[in-house]
Design an enzyme around this catalytic site. Structure first.
Site, PDB file in Angstrom:
ATOM      1  CG  HIS A   4      -1.851  -1.195   1.227  1.00 50.69           C
ATOM      2  ND1 HIS A   4      -1.514  -2.362   1.872  1.00 50.69           N
ATOM      3  CD2 HIS A   4      -3.045  -1.415   0.636  1.00 50.69           C
ATOM      4  CE1 HIS A   4      -2.477  -3.259   1.705  1.00 50.69           C
ATOM      5  NE2 HIS A   4      -3.414  -2.718   0.957  1.00 50.69           N
ATOM      6  N   GLY A  20      -5.690  10.575   9.854  1.00 53.56           N
ATOM      7  CA  GLY A  20      -6.575   9.692   9.099  1.00 53.56           C
ATOM      8  C   GLY A  20      -6.801  10.220   7.693  1.00 53.56           C
ATOM      9  NE  ARG A  24      -6.695  16.260  10.034  1.00 53.94           N
ATOM     10  CZ  ARG A  24      -7.320  15.188  10.553  1.00 53.94           C
ATOM     11  NH1 ARG A  24      -6.656  14.274  11.223  1.00 53.94           N
ATOM     12  NH2 ARG A  24      -8.615  15.033  10.406  1.00 53.94           N
ATOM     13  NE  ARG A  43      -5.466   0.151  -1.736  1.00 51.92           N
ATOM     14  CZ  ARG A  43      -6.538  -0.642  -1.648  1.00 51.92           C
ATOM     15  NH1 ARG A  43      -7.627  -0.228  -1.072  1.00 51.92           N
ATOM     16  NH2 ARG A  43      -6.494  -1.868  -2.112  1.00 51.92           N
ATOM     17  NE  ARG A  87      -6.187   8.566  15.493  1.00 45.52           N
ATOM     18  CZ  ARG A  87      -6.911   9.185  14.559  1.00 45.52           C
ATOM     19  NH1 ARG A  87      -6.381   9.441  13.375  1.00 45.52           N
ATOM     20  NH2 ARG A  87      -8.139   9.592  14.802  1.00 45.52           N
ATOM     21  CB  VAL A  88      -1.877  14.458  14.032  1.00 45.88           C
ATOM     22  CG1 VAL A  88      -0.669  14.756  14.904  1.00 45.88           C
ATOM     23  CG2 VAL A  88      -1.398  14.066  12.631  1.00 45.88           C
ATOM     24  N   GLY A  89      -5.157  13.082  15.011  1.00 43.95           N
ATOM     25  CA  GLY A  89      -6.512  12.810  14.553  1.00 43.95           C
ATOM     26  C   GLY A  89      -7.553  13.766  15.099  1.00 43.95           C
ATOM     27  CB  SER A  90     -10.755  14.947  14.057  1.00 42.00           C
ATOM     28  OG  SER A  90     -11.309  13.947  13.229  1.00 42.00           O
ATOM     29  CD  GLU A 179      -9.119   7.282  17.990  1.00 39.66           C
ATOM     30  OE1 GLU A 179      -9.498   6.180  18.448  1.00 39.66           O
ATOM     31  OE2 GLU A 179      -8.126   7.408  17.264  1.00 39.66           O
ATOM     32  CG  MET A 180     -13.721   5.986  14.082  1.00 38.43           C
ATOM     33  SD  MET A 180     -14.622   6.231  12.536  1.00 38.43           S
ATOM     34  CE  MET A 180     -15.002   4.557  12.089  1.00 38.43           C
ATOM     35  CD  GLU A 181      -8.799   6.272  12.665  1.00 38.44           C
ATOM     36  OE1 GLU A 181      -8.767   7.155  13.555  1.00 38.44           O
ATOM     37  OE2 GLU A 181      -9.653   6.246  11.771  1.00 38.44           O
ATOM     38  CB  SER A 203     -13.548  17.313  14.960  1.00 30.86           C
ATOM     39  OG  SER A 203     -13.989  15.992  15.242  1.00 30.86           O
ATOM     40  CG  ASP A 204     -17.610  15.517  16.423  1.00 30.84           C
ATOM     41  OD1 ASP A 204     -16.556  15.284  15.808  1.00 30.84           O
ATOM     42  OD2 ASP A 204     -18.256  14.650  17.011  1.00 30.84           O
ATOM     43  NE  ARG A 217     -15.133  17.581  11.601  1.00 34.83           N
ATOM     44  CZ  ARG A 217     -16.021  16.792  12.202  1.00 34.83           C
ATOM     45  NH1 ARG A 217     -15.822  15.500  12.277  1.00 34.83           N
ATOM     46  NH2 ARG A 217     -17.119  17.292  12.726  1.00 34.83           N
TER      47      ARG A 217
HETATM   48  O1  LIG Z   1      -9.608  12.897  11.547  1.00 37.25           O
HETATM   49  P1  LIG Z   1      -9.144  11.470  11.544  1.00 37.25           P
HETATM   50  O2  LIG Z   1      -7.706  11.344  11.838  1.00 37.25           O
HETATM   51  O3  LIG Z   1      -9.538  10.730  10.282  1.00 37.25           O
HETATM   52  O4  LIG Z   1      -9.913  10.752  12.763  1.00 37.25           O
HETATM   53  C1  LIG Z   1     -11.315  10.689  12.969  1.00 37.25           C
HETATM   54  O5  LIG Z   1     -12.078  11.129  11.857  1.00 37.25           O
HETATM   55  C2  LIG Z   1     -12.604  10.010  11.109  1.00 37.25           C
HETATM   56  C3  LIG Z   1     -14.106  10.064  11.146  1.00 37.25           C
HETATM   57  O6  LIG Z   1     -14.568  11.261  10.595  1.00 37.25           O
HETATM   58  C4  LIG Z   1     -12.045   8.763  11.796  1.00 37.25           C
HETATM   59  O7  LIG Z   1     -10.885   8.361  11.128  1.00 37.25           O
HETATM   60  C5  LIG Z   1     -11.786   9.264  13.199  1.00 37.25           C
HETATM   61  O8  LIG Z   1     -10.856   8.531  13.950  1.00 37.25           O
HETATM   62  O1  LIG Z   2     -14.626   9.009  15.109  1.00 37.13           O
HETATM   63  C1  LIG Z   2     -15.040  10.146  15.349  1.00 37.13           C
HETATM   64  C2  LIG Z   2     -14.272  11.295  15.026  1.00 37.13           C
HETATM   65  C3  LIG Z   2     -14.766  12.528  15.313  1.00 37.13           C
HETATM   66  N1  LIG Z   2     -15.981  12.630  15.881  1.00 37.13           N
HETATM   67  C4  LIG Z   2     -16.727  11.545  16.177  1.00 37.13           C
HETATM   68  O2  LIG Z   2     -17.832  11.682  16.693  1.00 37.13           O
HETATM   69  N2  LIG Z   2     -16.231  10.331  15.896  1.00 37.13           N
END
Ligand SMILES: O=P(O)(O)O[C@H]1O[C@H](CO)[C@@H](O)[C@H]1O
Ligand SMILES: O=c1cc[nH]c(=O)[nH]1
Length: 232
Positions: A4, A20, A24, A43, A87-90, A179-181, A203-204, A217
């Protein structure tokens, strides 16, 4: 070259920032790095290497969710010898005192993902941050006068939950945000004995319903980037 990532051996630095959102990643590279090369377009998951104040650093998009970040973390470590994955995420706030744009350092990551249950035959593994990177982040934030919070976060497999107040139970147990990771990142780093840390910007809010735009974001979470760029 891995499956990848199309970079040549040596094109990726020992320390990699991991948003993510691949756009960004592009924004971070264009805003903060000098002498930048783009080493990955496979990708459209952009990856860049450059220098920040003389230090070589890379930034690589990971996509969304534990499976996606696990692929990039695995290949960065095993094919490109990366040692520090940041990781630098939201993230969405689960607490009323954690407001939009606050920065959270993930000390640990709970998860709704089934991956670790499968990996550990039904037992719970506790994915945790690297202590040295964590302390570096706290110090860098203090030096820059950027307030941070730290604690447990939730890495969810769902962005849209079927249950309206799904977050309440996690909130009651002091989980700061969703978040998700991160659980995937911390697990893969532990498996390969390298270092990982997640910095998240709110972010929210699941508590108030407030939210930032996609563009915000992508391009405005600067405090988190400025801390992350000092690490490793
Ligand atoms: O802003 P990123 O780094 O993508 O992180 C958050 O944003 C995404 C969801 O909108 C998911 O990947 C979550 O973990
Ligand atoms: O995974 C996520 C990222 C940002 N905000 C959410 O509510 N969920």
């Amino acid at each position: 070259m891995s499956i990848h990532i199309e970079a040549k051996k040596g094109e990726i630095a020992e320390t990699v920032l991991l948003p993510g959102d691949p756009l960004r990643a592009k924004w971070i590279a264009e805003t903060y790095l000098e002498d930048v090369i783009c080493y990955n377009k496979v990708r459209n998951m952009f990856g860049y290497t450059g220098t920040y104040r003389g230090k070589r650093i890379s930034v690589q998009g990971t996509g969304m969710g534990v499976p996606s970040i696990s692929i990039y973390a695995h290949e960065l470590i095993t094919d490109y010898d990366v040692k520090n994955l940041i990781r630098v995420g939201s993230a969405g706030s689960y607490q009323k005192d954690i407001k939009l744009r606050d920065i959270v350092i993930a000390m640990a990551a709970s998860s709704t993902s089934g991956v670790n249950r499968a990996r550990f035959n039904g037992a719970d593994f506790a994915p945790t941050a690297d202590f040295d990177l964590f302390m570096q982040a706290v110090e860098a934030a203090k030096e820059k006068g950027i307030p941070v919070k730290a604690g447990n976060v939730l890495s969810s497999d769902e962005f849209y939950s079927d249950e309206f107040d799904f977050y309440q139970n996690w909130s009651n147990f002091k989980v700061l945000c969703v978040e998700m990771e991160t659980s995937g990142l911390y697990t893969i780093a532990a498996k390969h004995n390298v270092n990982a840390l997640s910095l998240l910007t709110i972010s929210d809010s699941l508590v108030t319903g407030e939210r930032t735009t996609a563009e915000e974001r992508e391009t405005t979470f600067k405090g988190m980037m400025e801390i992350a760029l000092e690490l490793g």
